[in-house]
Motif scaffolding. Structure first.
Motif, mmCIF file in Angstrom:
data_model
loop_
_atom_site.group_PDB
_atom_site.id
_atom_site.type_symbol
_atom_site.label_atom_id
_atom_site.label_comp_id
_atom_site.label_asym_id
_atom_site.label_seq_id
_atom_site.Cartn_x
_atom_site.Cartn_y
_atom_site.Cartn_z
ATOM 1 N N GLY A 408 -4.036 -16.241 -0.270
ATOM 2 C CA GLY A 408 -3.256 -15.016 -0.417
ATOM 3 C C GLY A 408 -4.158 -13.860 -0.807
ATOM 4 O O GLY A 408 -5.385 -13.996 -0.855
ATOM 5 N N SER A 409 -3.560 -12.725 -1.107
ATOM 6 C CA SER A 409 -4.340 -11.530 -1.433
ATOM 7 C C SER A 409 -4.205 -11.112 -2.889
ATOM 8 O O SER A 409 -5.091 -10.476 -3.428
ATOM 9 N N ASP A 410 -3.061 -11.428 -3.509
ATOM 10 C CA ASP A 410 -2.711 -10.902 -4.830
ATOM 11 C C ASP A 410 -2.546 -9.388 -4.777
ATOM 12 O O ASP A 410 -2.734 -8.706 -5.779
ATOM 13 N N ALA A 411 -2.222 -8.849 -3.607
ATOM 14 C CA ALA A 411 -1.996 -7.403 -3.499
ATOM 15 C C ALA A 411 -0.913 -6.988 -4.497
ATOM 16 O O ALA A 411 0.058 -7.712 -4.689
ATOM 17 N N PRO A 412 -1.100 -5.836 -5.179
ATOM 18 C CA PRO A 412 -2.081 -4.786 -4.905
ATOM 19 C C PRO A 412 -3.436 -4.953 -5.596
ATOM 20 O O PRO A 412 -4.240 -4.016 -5.594
ATOM 21 N N ILE A 413 -3.702 -6.122 -6.205
ATOM 22 C CA ILE A 413 -5.002 -6.304 -6.862
ATOM 23 C C ILE A 413 -6.119 -6.281 -5.823
ATOM 24 O O ILE A 413 -7.145 -5.620 -5.991
ATOM 25 N N GLU A 414 -5.953 -7.012 -4.741
ATOM 26 C CA GLU A 414 -6.766 -6.818 -3.539
ATOM 27 C C GLU A 414 -5.817 -6.296 -2.465
ATOM 28 O O GLU A 414 -4.600 -6.298 -2.638
#
Length: 513
Positions: A408-414
């Motif tokens: 996953g991305s962990d958006a908005p962290i990445e």
């Protein structure tokens, strides 16, 4: 519809490649060996040598938060406190009197010279405007004095940290539960603002090949936002929604179990936090440092309660102690959840003691990781976890042990961008520097599996999604080149051409030039 004259990667090992793909309605009708006469008057799409893959799943994203963040002050790449303040100064000019100015993305560990933010530095440029700037990891918030005044001293929370100065006064930085308590109680974002931001964010996600997300904003009440979008016919993703772990008893009382919902929106899992983060220096470590948000004993009881409600658990664990405690709790309670077939997961698993790596596969607990975190966090990890980074972001070690990895991305962290995540997993760098711990790099095939096949399994949907086989949903992405045949150094040039969800193009329908 028949997609032809390209490379179709089915992600099925027994039949990995096809030159064409037949689609009937929402479903894949066939691939290799499919006779075109099986479809009545099919539309033919010339791939022109492009590559087709199952649609990407982001297995860890805070989607509503990421959507709103597109319209906030962005501080991710600031290299000093003064640079961060400069961006706030530019934004405050357009702030409406008395309304919040929100931002996110700062990480003091990236700043030179090393300095922590304070309310006084914000006050110099924002005056009476209430300003709240979430840290990059979303585990700390930096507030102006006007923002702090909204709470009237209501800052402490169990498991939280209120940073204070030499006089014992709050510096303006709140961490962990104190940060989240302030955010939830005093920062106002309306439902309409969330939903409108999500409309445009859906288009952006589709443009990046995303057809499914495992959303982590259950605490926010994200389910009602998704329901509004679905009722309007505007939901162009498949959403597996989290809920806070404390909801388990209520769910059990009404008999709602994991999987409740429909093909585009379903309840998935309960979310728990064991510890903090690397960036906020609150990760729970074997050396005794860090912040314990949930103890091993408390977590074990939450797993049991969740199992009674027929829900798996997704637990945030960053530090080596947090991961060990989470694994121990899963082991202690496996008599409660394994017979039910619940697919448990640890989110992040960023730092592992060597003896804990094999326990994921042994227990059948998935590692829901973020490939892009490794190159993004490398400098902080080298400084704060010096001598321990052999066990940090150990994706290849986990893979080789037999653990299931979901990316996953962990958006908005990445940023929510699966191709960037795949590059990070394979290259272990996102800039001109050499790979960081290259021994932990994955192959392109492994990174793709972690972004397509494995998330579908984790969602209990492995017989309908994640592969391009007859009877599977026609969720797919068209890339401008074959990532498996592409030289690794050219992976950064790879682009999404088009995206399909359930047989309908949701980004850039053909023909393509």
């Amino acid at each position: 519809m028949i997609l032809e004259n390209g490379v179709v990667r089915t992600m099925e090992p027994s039949l990995p490649l096809a030159r064409s793909l037949a689609i009937a309605g929402e479903w894949v009708a066939g691939g290799v060996g499919t006779h075109e006469t099986a479809l009545a008057s099919p539309e033919r799409v010339d791939l022109g040598g492009r590559c087709v893959l199952p649609g990407f799943t982001d297995s860890h994203v805070h989607f509503p938060t990421w959507a709103v963040a597109q319209h906030e002050v962005r501080l991710e790449d600031t290299r000093s406190l003064d640079e961060a303040l400069g961006r706030v100064r530019e934004a405050v000019v357009d702030a409406r009197p008395g309304r919040w100015l929100l931002g996110r993305g700062w990480r003091s560990g990236d700043w030179q010279p090393q300095v922590e933010p304070t309310k006084e530095r914000l006050d110099e440029i924002v005056g009476e405007t209430p300003v709240a700037l979430m840290a990059r990891d979303s585990h700390s918030v930096w507030l102006s004095s006007a923002a702090l005044a909204r709470a009237d001293g209501d800052l402490d929370a169990p498991g939280g940290v209120v940073e204070t100065d030499d006089r014992g006064e709050p510096t303006g930085v709140l961490r962990e539960e104190s940060c989240w308590h302030f955010r939830d109680a005093y920062i106002e974002t309306t439902d309409d603002e969330y939903v409108e931001a999500m409309r445009s964010a859906l288009k952006l996600a589709n443009s990046r090949g995303v057809t499914a997300v495992h959303d982590k904003d259950g605490w926010l009440g994200a389910l009602r936002f998704w329901q509004r979008l679905e009722s309007e016919g505007a939901l162009t993703l498949r959403v597996r929604q989290s809920l806070p772990a404390e909801k388990a008893d209520e769910l059990a009382d009404v008999g709602i179990a994991s999987g409740f919902g429909g093909p585009r929106l379903e309840l998935g899992y309960l979310k728990v936090f064991m510890d903090g983060t690397l960036g906020s220096q609150t990760a729970r470590m074997l050396d005794g440092s860090g912040v314990e948000i949930t103890s091993r004993e408390e977590f074990a009881e939450l797993i049991r309660t969740a199992a009674r409600a027929r829900f798996p658990v997704a637990v945030h664990a960053i530090g080596d102690r947090a991961n060990r405690d989470a694994l121990a709790a899963f082991e202690e309670t496996r008599g409660d959840w394994q017979p039910l077939g619940l697919r448990q997961r640890i989110e992040h698993a960023q730092l592992l003691a060597p003896e804990d790596v094999n326990r994921f596969a042994e227990l059948g607990v998935a590692a829901s990781v973020q490939f892009s975190h490794a190159p993004s966090d490398r400098d902080l990890a080298d400084r704060l976890w010096a001598g321990k980074t052999d066990g940090a972001y150990a994706f290849r070690s986990l893979w080789d042990s037999g653990a299931l990895l979901a990316n996953g991305s962990d958006a908005p962290i990445e940023e929510l961008d699966p191709l960037a995540g795949i590059r990070a997993g394979v290259l272990r760098t996102l800039d001109e520097r050499p790979a960081w711990h290259p021994e932990q790099a994955l192959t392109v095939e492994q990174a793709l599996q972690a972004t397509t096949v494995n998330p579908a399994w984790l969602a209990g949907d492995e017989r309908r999604r994640g592969k391009l086989l007859p009877g599977y949903r026609a969720d797919l992405v068209v890339l401008d080149r074959d990532p498996v045949a592409c030289p690794p150094e050219l992976l950064p040039e790879m682009q999404v051409v088009a995206t399909m969800l359930g047989g309908v193009w949701v980004h850039n329908p053909p023909p393509w030039h």
